[in-house]
Design an enzyme around this catalytic site. Structure first.
Site, PDB file in Angstrom:
ATOM      1  N   TYR A  40       0.843  -1.197   0.000  1.00 15.84           N
ATOM      2  CA  TYR A  40       0.000   0.000   0.000  1.00 15.84           C
ATOM      3  C   TYR A  40       0.878   1.246   0.000  1.00 15.84           C
ATOM      4  CZ  TYR A  40      -3.837  -3.025   1.713  1.00 15.84           C
ATOM      5  OH  TYR A  40      -4.785  -4.010   1.868  1.00 15.84           O
TER       6      TYR A  40
ATOM      7  N   HIS B  85      -6.333   1.990  -1.556  1.00 21.01           N
ATOM      8  CA  HIS B  85      -6.301   0.570  -1.877  1.00 21.01           C
ATOM      9  C   HIS B  85      -4.857   0.133  -2.141  1.00 21.01           C
ATOM     10  CE1 HIS B  85     -10.676   0.020  -2.273  1.00 21.01           C
ATOM     11  NE2 HIS B  85     -10.698   1.220  -2.833  1.00 21.01           N
TER      12      HIS B  85
ATOM     13  N   LYS C  32      -5.013  -4.653  -9.179  1.00 21.76           N
ATOM     14  CA  LYS C  32      -3.658  -4.592  -8.638  1.00 21.76           C
ATOM     15  C   LYS C  32      -2.659  -4.960  -9.718  1.00 21.76           C
ATOM     16  CE  LYS C  32      -5.318  -5.841  -4.066  1.00 21.76           C
ATOM     17  NZ  LYS C  32      -6.055  -4.583  -4.081  1.00 21.76           N
TER      18      LYS C  32
END
Length: 248
Positions: free
Chosen positions: A147, A155, A193
């Site tokens: 993070y 996020h 991601k």
């Protein structure tokens, strides 16, 4: 893929209170109180006061435990988190069976609990020293997630997989075949991601002492899926010689 902040003004809040500053506050607080962690299996248990509990939460070290104690808050630290606080930041003493562990003894104990600990520890320290918040990635099929700041504000950007040097035989057996890479990148794409692979090489050094971490090197690679739609030129209209308009 850039950071995805969870609310308006959260980016400014993170910039005003950087993670490096919070970790320094935690380091100072733990040093002043001579905190001791209890090595228990594959984790370290830590009892702290309210102020330190708040700093641990803000810096994202460990998980708070529910206990009947009102004056103390207990946290469970992973081996990598505990070693980073003890060895890199020098702000946590760790005991086992009421005996204080030296750096060498602690290193040997943690190695005995996880054969891959030196590699995971190097990867964890590598990211933490760059002021990334590093947490378990088991939810996303990864070793860690990274993070930019506290998870309440943003996020996670990266799903991290630790890869061993080839001469080690790939003991963690990750991403050795194409289907593994395909599955990992699809999963990361589905949860917004980027897959970050950390290739940890020990460069011929043994793992007998924590000093070996200085010789270990880390190569960073990001892997993403090919998306042809994002790479095509914008559709434009051109006029041909006969006056007709065509789309290209």
């Amino acid at each position: 893929m850039g950071p995805r902040w969870k609310g308006k003004g959260f980016k400014a809040k993170a910039l005003a209170d950087p993670m490096s500053k919070i970790v320094l506050q935690l380091q100072s607080s733990l040093n002043q109180s001579n905190c001791e962690g209890l090595l228990c299996g594959c984790s370290v248990l830590l009892s702290v006061e309210a102020e330190q509990a708040d700093l641990l939460n803000c810096s994202c070290f460990g998980e708070a435990m529910v206990t009947a104690e009102k004056d103390k808050q207990w946290f469970e630290l992973s081996l990598e988190e505990a070693f980073y606080l003890s060895y890199a930041l020098k702000c946590l003493r760790i005991v086992e069976d009421k005996c204080l562990k030296s750096d060498e003894q602690l290193w040997q104990c943690m190695n005995s609990r996880n054969a891959l600990f030196p590699y995971f520890c190097k990867a964890y320290c590598h990211l933490r020293m760059k002021n990334w918040v590093v947490m378990s990635g088991i939810t996303y099929g990864a070793d860690f997630v990274a993070y930019r700041h506290h998870p309440e504000l943003v996020h996670s950007e990266y799903a991290v997989i630790v890869s061993l040097e080839e001469e080690e035989g790939g003991a963690n057996n990750r991403l050795r075949v194409w289907s593994d890479v395909h599955c990992a990148t699809r999963l990361c794409g589905g949860v917004a991601k980027t897959l970050l692979v950390l290739d940890v090489s020990r460069n011929g050094q043994s793992a007998d002492s924590p000093l070996c971490l200085e010789s270990y090197t880390v190569k960073e690679r990001t892997i993403t899926r090919w998306n042809p739609e994002q790479c095509r030129e914008d559709h434009t209209m051109v006029e041909s010689e006969n006056g007709a308009k065509e789309e290209i």
